[in-house]
Each structure stands twice: as structure tokens, then as C-alpha cells.
Design a protein around this motif. Structure first.
Motif, PDB file in Angstrom:
ATOM      1  N   GLY A   9       1.068  -1.110  -0.134  1.00  0.00           N
ATOM      2  CA  GLY A   9       0.356   0.060  -0.118  1.00  0.00           C
ATOM      3  C   GLY A   9       1.160   1.208  -0.074  1.00  0.00           C
ATOM      4  O   GLY A   9       2.064   1.001  -0.002  1.00  0.00           O
ATOM      5  N   GLY A  10       0.571   2.005   0.232  1.00  0.00           N
ATOM      6  CA  GLY A  10       1.002   3.914  -0.124  1.00  0.00           C
ATOM      7  C   GLY A  10       0.078   5.090  -0.751  1.00  0.00           C
ATOM      8  O   GLY A  10      -0.890   4.810  -0.710  1.00  0.00           O
ATOM      9  N   LEU A  11       0.526   5.412  -0.706  1.00  0.00           N
ATOM     10  CA  LEU A  11       0.470   6.937  -1.558  1.00  0.00           C
ATOM     11  C   LEU A  11       0.379   7.406  -2.840  1.00  0.00           C
ATOM     12  O   LEU A  11       1.609   7.268  -3.612  1.00  0.00           O
ATOM     13  CB  LEU A  11       0.950   8.069  -0.786  1.00  0.00           C
ATOM     14  N   VAL A  12      -0.303   7.073  -3.968  1.00  0.00           N
ATOM     15  CA  VAL A  12      -1.006   7.729  -5.417  1.00  0.00           C
ATOM     16  C   VAL A  12      -1.354   8.522  -5.372  1.00  0.00           C
ATOM     17  O   VAL A  12      -2.421   8.380  -5.228  1.00  0.00           O
ATOM     18  CB  VAL A  12      -0.970   5.911  -5.445  1.00  0.00           C
ATOM     19  N   GLN A  13      -1.056   9.199  -7.209  1.00  0.00           N
ATOM     20  CA  GLN A  13      -2.105   9.988  -7.717  1.00  0.00           C
ATOM     21  C   GLN A  13      -2.882   9.258  -8.423  1.00  0.00           C
ATOM     22  O   GLN A  13      -2.995   8.570  -8.654  1.00  0.00           O
ATOM     23  CB  GLN A  13      -1.383  10.778  -8.484  1.00  0.00           C
ATOM     24  N   SER A  85      -5.441   2.625 -12.879  1.00  0.00           N
ATOM     25  CA  SER A  85      -6.572   3.660 -13.241  1.00  0.00           C
ATOM     26  C   SER A  85      -7.184   4.196 -11.404  1.00  0.00           C
ATOM     27  O   SER A  85      -7.986   4.067 -11.523  1.00  0.00           O
ATOM     28  CB  SER A  85      -7.408   3.410 -14.039  1.00  0.00           C
ATOM     29  N   LEU A  86      -6.314   4.417 -11.043  1.00  0.00           N
ATOM     30  CA  LEU A  86      -6.971   4.274  -9.507  1.00  0.00           C
ATOM     31  C   LEU A  86      -7.519   5.593  -9.011  1.00  0.00           C
ATOM     32  O   LEU A  86      -7.103   6.501 -10.177  1.00  0.00           O
ATOM     33  CB  LEU A  86      -5.565   4.241  -8.389  1.00  0.00           C
ATOM     34  N   VAL A 117      -4.484   1.917   1.079  1.00  0.00           N
ATOM     35  CA  VAL A 117      -3.736   2.852   0.291  1.00  0.00           C
ATOM     36  C   VAL A 117      -5.062   4.505   0.078  1.00  0.00           C
ATOM     37  O   VAL A 117      -5.870   4.250   0.559  1.00  0.00           O
ATOM     38  CB  VAL A 117      -5.088   1.960  -1.332  1.00  0.00           C
ATOM     39  N   THR A 118      -3.960   5.695  -0.200  1.00  0.00           N
ATOM     40  CA  THR A 118      -4.384   6.526  -0.401  1.00  0.00           C
ATOM     41  C   THR A 118      -4.387   6.305  -1.780  1.00  0.00           C
ATOM     42  O   THR A 118      -3.184   7.143  -2.106  1.00  0.00           O
ATOM     43  CB  THR A 118      -3.504   6.872   0.703  1.00  0.00           C
TER      44      THR A 118
END
Length: 121
Positions: A9-13, A85-86, A117-118
Motif C-alpha cells: 500500500g501507499g500514497l499514489v496519484q 487507474s486508481l 491505500v491512499t
């Protein structure tokens, strides 16, 4: 003791991708159907995807079809969730679970601790 541990998980655009992993230990999970769920703040835990023990059957929530792919490697005792395609609405804690192909969390016997997940807009 049976254990499931999620990672990835993590921070993604928005528009980005992540690959979540779930490592099983403590018992043989290769014969277990496995699933992924997610829970956003203030919302109920919801089904995301599931995969049969052989990998021959896969099911997805309508909201993630075409963007998420579940897979597994029984030799490594790992299950994966490829997320493409988050969208910001995909922001949640993602949980790995073992024991069912169903969409109800109560059908599953084992759970991981979750991975955050952010997705930023």
C-alpha cells in the motif's frame, strides 16, 4: 499460527497503479480460496475480489472490474491485487482474507491486518 500479512500500500496519484501482496504463513493456504476486501473511513468493509485455490475462478466487485486483477502464487503462498487507474474513491485499508470465494466478510476464516491505500486527486 496462521497468519496473513499484506504489503504494497501507499500514497499514489489518481490514475496510478499499485500492486498489493498478501503473504501467508503458519499453515498451507494453497488449498484455500482467497479474497481481498477494503474499508474506507466511516464505511463498511466491502468485497473487492476473490480467487479460487487453483486460480481458475476469479470474481470482482462491479466497482473494480477492468481495473483490478487478483492473482496468486501457491508455491510462494502469496496472493496479489494489481490495482490500475486508481481513483480517490479507492482510498481505503485493503485486507487479505482466506477461506471463501464469497462477497461477505463473514464467510472468511483468516484475515490480515490490512494495508493503507491512499489516492490523491
Amino acid at each position: 499460527q496462521a497468519q496473513l500479512v499484506e504489503s504494497g500500500g501507499g500514497l499514489v496519484q489518481a490514475g496510478g497503479s499499485l500492486r498489493l501482496s498478501c503473504a501467508a504463513s503458519g499453515r498451507t493456504f494453497s488449498g484455500y480460496d482467497m479474497g481481498w476486501f477494503r474499508q474506507a473511513p466511516g464505511k463498511k468493509r466491502e468485497f473487492v475480489a476473490s480467487i479460487s485455490w487453483s486460480g481458475s475462478r476469479r470474481y470482482y466487485a462491479d466497482s473494480v472490474k477492468g481495473r483490478f486483477t487478483i492473482s496468486r502464487d501457491n508455491a510462494k503462498q502469496e496472493v496479489y491485487l494489481q490495482i490500475n487507474s486508481l481513483k480517490p474513491e479507492d482510498t481505503a485499508v485493503y485486507y487479505c482474507a482466506a477461506g471463501s470465494l464469497g462477497s461477505s466478510w463473514s464467510e472468511y476464516d483468516y484475515w490480515g491486518q490490512g494495508t493503507q491505500v491512499t489516492v490523491s486527486s
